[in-house]
Structures are given as C-alpha cells and as structure tokens.
Write an enzyme that holds these catalytic residues in place. Structure first.
Site, short mmCIF file in Angstrom:
data_model
loop_
_atom_site.label_atom_id
_atom_site.label_comp_id
_atom_site.label_asym_id
_atom_site.label_seq_id
_atom_site.Cartn_x
_atom_site.Cartn_y
_atom_site.Cartn_z
N ASP A 156 9.21 3.05 1.25
CA ASP A 156 8.07 3.79 1.77
C ASP A 156 7.99 3.52 3.27
O ASP A 156 7.48 2.47 3.69
CB ASP A 156 6.80 3.35 1.03
CG ASP A 156 5.54 4.03 1.57
OD1 ASP A 156 5.62 4.68 2.63
OD2 ASP A 156 4.48 3.87 0.93
N TYR A 200 0.86 -1.19 0.00
CA TYR A 200 0.00 0.00 0.00
C TYR A 200 0.89 1.23 0.00
O TYR A 200 1.78 1.36 0.84
CB TYR A 200 -0.94 0.04 1.21
CG TYR A 200 -1.76 1.30 1.21
CD1 TYR A 200 -2.86 1.44 0.35
CD2 TYR A 200 -1.42 2.38 2.01
CE1 TYR A 200 -3.59 2.62 0.31
CE2 TYR A 200 -2.14 3.57 1.97
CZ TYR A 200 -3.22 3.68 1.12
OH TYR A 200 -3.93 4.85 1.07
#
Ligand SMILES: *Cc1c(COP(=O)(O)O)cnc(C)c1O
Length: 429
Positions: free
Chosen positions: A247, A146
């Site tokens: 991330d 995600y």
C-alpha cells in the site's frame, strides 16, 4: 454567506473526517489556496504543512495542472469505462507501468485509496480461487497499519485504533503481527522478523496475501521501519506462497526520497496500491497495479472476470490531472527538493528533542514527525498553529509535517519554527 454563517451551518449539518456533529472544536473556512498557502475567509494566510494529507505535492492552483484540466474538460469530463476507453486512461496506465517496479503490468483504476485496497484484496482472493486454492481468503497485516475506511480495508487496519470491536460482527477476521521494531536504516534481526515468519508458517494455507505499507506506517503511527524487514517479508511471501500487497497510497511519488518506498528495499510487490498524490491533490483517483501472472491467472480462471467496476472508473479529468502531476514531478528536481526538505525538517524540528514532553523526533524524506509522550490537546493546539500562521493537523501523540515538495526554505523554516514554539508551550491534555 458570511464566514460565521458558513461555519455555524457546517457545524450543524456537515460531517468531517473522524468527527462528531456539533463538536466544540475549531473549524476554519478556506477561501482559496495558492502555492503553499491556504487563504482563510477571514483573510489570514497559512503555510501548509500537510499537503492536504500527502496529496498536494506541487502546491495549490498550479497553472500547468489547471491548463491540463481545462483542456480535458473542453473535450470530455467523463464517459463510462465499460466497453469504452480513452487516451488519458491508456496513457496514464502506460506511464504507471513504466515508472513502477518490474514486473507490475496491469492497471485497475479506482476512485479512492480505500477502494484500491478493496480491489487489491479481491485480486488476491480471485488469484488463489483461480488456482484452485479456495481456502486462501484471509489476510495478514501489521499492527499500527492503516489501509482505509471501507470494510475490507478496515479489516486489515490496526485492530485497536481501527476500533474493530465496534464492528466485530461485520468485519472479516484477519491475522495480525506486531509492527516492525527495527527502525529505518537499521538491520532486521531474526527476532524482529520472527512474528511475521511464525504467522506465515502457521497460517499460510488460509492467507491470500500479506498487506503492508512499505517503510512508513502512516496514519497508524507515522513509524519508519527497516528496509531489511521489507526484503525479508518479500522472501517469506515467496517461500510460503502468499501474495504481497504494498500500500503505497501515502508513500508513492517521491515522499520518502525514492519514487516508491519499496525501492528502499529493492523489492517489488505482486499488487501495488497508489492514490493520494497521484493527481497532485486535484481530484480523487487511485490505481491498483498487478503482475501479468496475477492478471492472467484471474482472467483465465473461474469466473474469468475480475469482479469490480466503479461507475467513475478512470475518470478522464482525474487521469489528465494525474498525467499533468507526473509530468510536473519528472520535470522538477524532485530528489533535490526532498533532500532539501529532509534537511530543513531535521534542522528545524531538532530543538523539540530537548523538551521533556517529547518522546521522539524523526524525519524521513519530506516527512517530519514530533511524537509526544501524551496525546495533544487538539482544541488548544489547532488554534495555536493557526495563530502562528501555519496549517498543521496533529493526531493523537503526533505533530507531523509533510509539506508540498515545492516549499521554499524560508517557508519551511517558518513552519518548523511554529511547530517548535507551539510544542514547547503546549501542556499535555
Ligand atoms: C489514505 C490512505 C488510504 C486510504 O485512502 P482514501 O483515499 O482515504 O480512501 C489507504 N492506505 C494508506 C496507506 C493511506 O495513507
């Protein structure tokens, strides 16, 4: 406005994250928040198990945070960042460069996590463009990943849970490999790394960067994977001339027990995304960091500029909140806090292992996950948690906790007890 009026009007005209207008789901009006507690308009107090989605690591309404923001507001709340600069931005950039792994060196301030991912992707493309490799415009990502909700970020999210089919004509087509099967604390075998190695071997000429969430895949499934996988991914990126974007929007600033999750593997990325707890949950702010090599190549290549610049870039209030949050973090015994929370989560959630409808219980740092065999009934389970005096927001098959770092043992015990009781007595939907 009365509480009933408020929630009725909300239901009629306000969108919530991933929601339908007019949905028949409970919605709770919050009056204030203090420490680890949310106070609802009806006077009930809930112990917060979510840190407002990873963000509020020091709890709510913290006097040091409040003072920092008030002081900043008294001098300036915002100025444009084109052609102007200010102390909060420069000081924060310097601090971020100092605490993130070498050789990250240049900082781009963005306004949300998703935008920092867009920025990271654009940096990767511009880097290869400047080096004359204009065919490197695509990305490699993991299933169950995600990275945010804007189009670029969405294109590297899990294709199924991210509903790529819905946006198929608009969304960029990227490369995907299976989510790592090797668990955290376990080695990564040749078989585990093979899908990633194969895709890089076949597609590296088209790939600008591999993007992944280090160690913890968050919103795509709360999976904890092997640090060895991450080390091998770094080596493969070097071997095939592909940049590595990490991330750390969810994992950054201590949540997994290390300041940054990539430290579990002892590696560093070419581009790093930070957000969420960066401001201690006070304001929206994100940052994309990169190496001198990447920033120089982009700046000296064609077109000689990095093509991004948000209106609210490096907002001084947000930068001041981030500086205050970092100061609080480093003044606190945060490693001890995380270790204490990890132990409390392990002990407190362990009884869930005995339930037939629970697939797995896993804990890493201050993240505790109860994975059910079937998706939970949100309508039922959400109100049960509120009745039990805690704020827990499950999704799909996952009931999970990520409390503020400052939570005391007693409150944590109340929180985990509520999870055990509610999970014990909830029927699968
Ligand atoms: C939340 C999140 C994002 C998106 O951040 P927003 O601030 O919601 O845009 C991106 N990546 C990860 C890993 C996240 O957890």
């Amino acid at each position: 406005m009365q509480q009933e009026q408020l929630t009725a009007l909300d239901r009629e005209i306000v969108w919530h994250p991933y929601s339908a207008i007019g949905a028949d789901l409970p919605i709770y009006a919050v009056e204030s928040a203090q420490g680890v507690r949310l106070r609802l308009c009806d006077g009930r107090e809930l112990i917060d198990g979510m840190s407002s989605w990873w963000c509020a690591i020091h709890g709510y309404n913290h006097p040091q945070m409040n003072t920092a923001l008030q002081r900043q507001m008294a001098s300036m709340s915002h100025v444009m960042f084109g052609g102007l600069t200010h102390q909060p931005a420069v000081e924060l950039a310097e601090k971020l460069v100092a605490i993130t792994p070498e050789p990250l060196h240049s900082v781009f301030f963005a306004d949300s996590g998703s935008v920092s991912v867009e920025v990271a992707m654009k940096m990767a493309i511009q880097y290869w463009h400047a080096k004359g490799k204009r065919e490197k415009q695509r990305f490699l990502a993991l299933r169950h990943g995600y990275h945010g909700d804007t189009f670029g970020a969405m294109s590297v999210c899990d294709p199924i849970t991210g509903m790529h089919s819905l946006f198929s004509e608009t969304l960029a087509q990227q490369f995907f490999v299976e989510s790592p099967a090797c668990r955290f604390g376990k080695p990564c075998t040749a078989e585990d790394i093979a899908p990633l190695a194969d895709s890089l071997e076949q597609n590296h000429e088209k790939i600008a960067a591999l993007i992944l969430e280090p160690i913890v895949q968050g919103a795509g499934g709360m999976r904890f994977y092997s640090a060895d996988y991450l080390r091998q991914a770094r080596a493969l990126c070097d071997k095939y001339g592909v940049l590595l974007i990490l991330d750390e929007i969810a994992t950054g600033f201590g949540r997994t027990g290390k300041l940054f999750a990539c430290e579990h593997a002892g590696i560093s990325p070419d581009i790093l995304c930070l957000g969420k707890s960066l401001t201690g949950g006070y304001m929206t702010l994100a940052a994309t960091l990169t190496t001198r090599e990447v920033s120089r190549t982009i700046s000296q290549g064609d077109p000689g500029l990095f093509m991004h610049g948000p209106t609210f870039m490096a907002n001084p209030l947000a930068c001041s909140a981030a500086l205050a949050s970092l100061q609080l973090l480093f003044e606190s015994p945060w490693q001890e806090n995380i270790a204490r929370l990890q132990q409390g989560l392990e002990q407190g959630l362990a009884p869930c292992r005995n339930f037939k409808h629970v697939a797995e219980v896993r804990v890493l740092g201050a993240i505790g996950v109860v994975e059910m065999k079937e998706p939970v009934n949100m309508k039922e389970i959400q109100s049960r948690f509120v009745e039990a005096g805690v704020w827990v927001r499950p999704f799909g098959k996952l009931v999970y906790l990520m409390p503020p770092f400052i939570m005391e043992q007693e409150d944590l015990a109340t929180l985990t007890r509520a999870v055990v009781e509610v999970v014990r007595s909830t029927s699968p939907s």
